[in-house]
Structure formats: C-alpha cells, structure tokens
Design an enzyme around this catalytic site. Sequence first.
Site, PDB file in Angstrom:
ATOM      1  N   LYS A   1     -11.510   1.255  -2.346  1.00 20.87           N
ATOM      2  CA  LYS A   1     -10.485   1.878  -3.184  1.00 20.87           C
ATOM      3  C   LYS A   1     -10.979   1.995  -4.622  1.00 20.87           C
ATOM      4  O   LYS A   1     -11.797   2.845  -4.898  1.00 20.87           O
ATOM      5  CB  LYS A   1      -9.181   1.149  -2.973  1.00 20.87           C
ATOM      6  CG  LYS A   1      -8.681   1.572  -1.584  1.00 20.87           C
ATOM      7  CD  LYS A   1      -7.697   0.759  -0.902  1.00 20.87           C
ATOM      8  CE  LYS A   1      -7.495   1.372   0.486  1.00 20.87           C
ATOM      9  NZ  LYS A   1      -6.846   0.499   1.423  1.00 20.87           N
TER      10      LYS A   1
ATOM     11  N   HIS B   1      -5.180  -2.771  -3.213  1.00 20.34           N
ATOM     12  CA  HIS B   1      -4.686  -1.869  -4.258  1.00 20.34           C
ATOM     13  C   HIS B   1      -4.424  -2.593  -5.570  1.00 20.34           C
ATOM     14  O   HIS B   1      -3.824  -2.028  -6.483  1.00 20.34           O
ATOM     15  CB  HIS B   1      -3.402  -1.173  -3.798  1.00 20.34           C
ATOM     16  CG  HIS B   1      -3.593  -0.345  -2.575  1.00 20.34           C
ATOM     17  ND1 HIS B   1      -4.129   0.928  -2.617  1.00 20.34           N
ATOM     18  CD2 HIS B   1      -3.368  -0.608  -1.274  1.00 20.34           C
ATOM     19  CE1 HIS B   1      -4.192   1.406  -1.385  1.00 20.34           C
ATOM     20  NE2 HIS B   1      -3.742   0.498  -0.546  1.00 20.34           N
TER      21      HIS B   1
ATOM     22  N   SER C   1       0.805  -1.226   0.000  1.00 20.11           N
ATOM     23  CA  SER C   1       0.000   0.000   0.000  1.00 20.11           C
ATOM     24  C   SER C   1       0.833   1.268   0.000  1.00 20.11           C
ATOM     25  O   SER C   1       0.324   2.321  -0.377  1.00 20.11           O
ATOM     26  CB  SER C   1      -0.958  -0.006   1.184  1.00 20.11           C
ATOM     27  OG  SER C   1      -0.279  -0.284   2.388  1.00 20.11           O
TER      28      SER C   1
HETATM   29  C1  LIG Z   1      -6.812   0.289   2.797  1.00 21.10           C
HETATM   30  C2  LIG Z   1      -6.294  -1.060   3.053  1.00 21.10           C
HETATM   31  C3  LIG Z   1      -6.962  -1.937   3.901  1.00 21.10           C
HETATM   32  C4  LIG Z   1      -8.137  -1.509   4.714  1.00 21.10           C
HETATM   33  O1  LIG Z   1      -9.264  -1.339   3.927  1.00 21.10           O
HETATM   34  P1  LIG Z   1     -10.414  -0.326   4.400  1.00 21.10           P
HETATM   35  O2  LIG Z   1     -11.559  -0.713   3.584  1.00 21.10           O
HETATM   36  O3  LIG Z   1      -9.908   1.042   4.122  1.00 21.10           O
HETATM   37  O4  LIG Z   1     -10.620  -0.556   5.860  1.00 21.10           O
HETATM   38  C5  LIG Z   1      -6.485  -3.221   4.011  1.00 21.10           C
HETATM   39  N1  LIG Z   1      -5.388  -3.619   3.350  1.00 21.10           N
HETATM   40  C6  LIG Z   1      -4.703  -2.793   2.552  1.00 21.10           C
HETATM   41  C7  LIG Z   1      -3.490  -3.302   1.831  1.00 21.10           C
HETATM   42  C8  LIG Z   1      -5.127  -1.489   2.387  1.00 21.10           C
HETATM   43  O5  LIG Z   1      -4.425  -0.658   1.621  1.00 21.10           O
END
Ligand SMILES: *Cc1c(COP(=O)(O)O)cnc(C)c1O
Length: 394
Positions: A244, A213, A185
């Site tokens: 995302k 991602h 991330s």
């Molecule tokens: C953003 C993210 C999460 C958490 O997801 P949310 O829906 O924002 O709680 C988990 N794993 C990774 C790799 C992330 O980038």
Amino acid sequence: MNKWSRMEQDLELLKQQHLYRSMKVIDSPQNSHIRYEGRDLIMLASNAYLDLCNEERVKKAAAEALADYGTGSGGSRLTTGTTQLHMELEETLARLKGREAALVFNTGFAANSGILPAICREGDVIFSDELNHASIIDGCRQSKGRTIVYRHNDMEDLERKVRAEAPYLKAAGAQGLIVSDGVFSMDGDIVNLPELVRIADTYSLLSMIDEAHATGVIGATGRGCEEYYHMEGSVDICMGTLSKAFGAEGGFVCGSRILIEYLKNKTRSFIFSTSLAPVTMAAAKRAAELLMEEPQRVERLQDNVRWFCRCLKENGLPFTSETAIIPIRIGDEEQAMEVSRRLLDRGYFISAIRYPTIKKGEAMLRAALMSSHTREELAGAARAIAEVIRETAG
Ligand SMILES: *Cc1c(COP(=O)(O)O)cnc(C)c1O
C-alpha cells in the site's frame, strides 16, 4: 445440466444483483493521474497513498537490484530465497516500527492467513473484530483455535467476551489473542488501540494489529496506530503490508525476536512459498527509508484528507476520516455502481464498494487519497461526486 451450469447460474445471479465483478485495465504507473481506455483520469481509488510506486529513487533501487540479482528468487526463504536485500528490508522494517525483528511474507494476505493458525492452536481463542480484513478472517478459519467475533471497534463488547472466556483460558492453560485492523480497510476508521491493549494486558492476551492502511498514513510521521496514540511498542504483533503506502508488494510482521523466530519455523504460508524477488525487496526498502527521511509526504497526505473532507462537507456530503480512506455512503448497490460509472465519464477513477466486501444495502464510494493530489483536484472531485449522487438519486 452440464458441469458448468452451476457456475453459469451463479454468475447470472451476481449480474442480476449488480454484484458481478470485473477488472479495469490500467495503462500507466499508479500515480494520482492514470491512463485508462485512452483517457487521463484522476485516480481516487489507489492504496499507493504516498506515491511510491513510480518514485525515481525507488525505481533506481529496484533497477540496481535487477542488475545485481536478476528476477526470481528460486526458492522459499528457508531454501534459496533469502538474499542480502531480504535481510536489509527486514532490518529496516524493524527499525521503522521500533521492534527487535521483522519478517517479510509474500503478501499481506499470506501473512495474516498464516500467522493466526501458526500461533493459535487447538483450545486457544482468537477475538476478532467483525470488520477485520478477509485475510484475518481466513487466518481465523484456518486456525484450530476458536474464533469469537466482537462488534466493530466495540471495546465493551470485546471485554465482555474476553471476561467470559478468561476462566476457561486460565484453567486450560490456553492462549488468547485479540486481532484487529489498525485502520479498517473499507471505512477508514481507526481501532481503539488504548482500550484494546489495556484489555489484552489485563487478561494476558496477545495483541495483533494489521497496519496495512495505517503505515505511512497515520501518526505524526506515518508510523501507524501506535504513533497516532503515542503508545509506541505496546502491541505484541505488528503486521503490515508493503503493497500500500510503500508502493511495492508483500506483507510483514514486526515484533520480538522470539515471535519472529517462532513464525519463521511455524508459518506455513512463509515456509512453503517461493520468496519475493530481490527487486521487490529493494523497492520496498527504499520506500521505507523515504518514509523515514521525508515525513512531509505523510503531512501532505494528511493535509489532503482534511481538505477533501472539508470540500465534501461544503457539497453536502458530511463524511469524515482521519485516514487516507474516506467512505462516501450511498446504500443501494445499483446506484453506487452508476455513480462510479458516471464519475469515470467525468474523469475520476473511484471505486464503488459493495457486498460481499461490505454488508448488503450499504454500498459506498471508497475515496482513497494520495499525497500528490492537488487541492484543486480534490475540490473538483468533491463537487463531481455530490452532483452525480444527486443525478442518480431516487
Ligand atoms: C490489503 C490488505 C491486506 C492484504 O495485503 P496484500 O499485501 O494486498 O495481500 C491485509 N490486511 C488489510 C487490512 C488490507 O487492507
């Protein structure tokens, strides 16, 4: 000393170390252009990679769900909180990932932090990449199993550690699991999935990938890591987020029917939390459908990544990525913050990332691209970033 002094001191310390955090309040939808403090800025920090937060067809689906179902869900998924829309979204996600079934969680964080303790019990072992997301780290901490951290994306280190544990796992009849971000991330690099899956298969371990991602970003049609490596269906536990590229909110897991039934019955963050609103389910489902119907969104995003990396290179910043996250290394926390501030003055919203999200002294700009950025915007951004880094150096 009063009961607040320790907190005050800690906050003071964060300020001195340039690690104090605050929020920026945005006055517009999450588009490639946003409204911030009365100004129009180019957004280069959002995870809404495919521009689906403010998409007309997605909003229409959400508006219809609002009219049909109202706002809240009134209970957890196992009580009152499962609507037809929750079920349809899960079917759509299972189809997207080519799996038997899927389960939606309230956030990606709740998915990771719930799944790992549900699966890994006392005596079990989790092998976790050192740069895995905080939600995976918390899931490891909450699990009664042991966690063994391996060097970032270093499959030799992973195999060495797995091999050392293998006799014990076998003798104890314990379960081992390897977990990794699919796309990391902060650095935007991609897991070595072929090796990870080979190691998991060789030693009879479960494999789990977090595609937060990766979904909507990599692979020819944006289906994520397995598509990127042409190894569809090879990961046991495919976790992802709706927050995302899908532009909604929530987390999900895709896998076998057994896995999903097990998680429904055993995951505390799933069982003891009110489910997401039907509106959100409708938005996420339409977004997932659009990803399948319109692969050109993904192509535009991937094209933007190649173009932006080329522009960076032309401006003396040879940072590359194959994902929508492009790390631009700076090092010093104070300089990184100043670069980000000056870019804001110039009309670019771009995040500086620093400790404790990443290691001390390795602060960076984390550029995140969207499918709707134009080439001119990205070329201008690369120029501005290079200039501001030069201005603030030394
Ligand atoms: C953003 C993210 C999460 C958490 O997801 P949310 O829906 O924002 O709680 C988990 N794993 C990774 C790799 C992330 O980038």
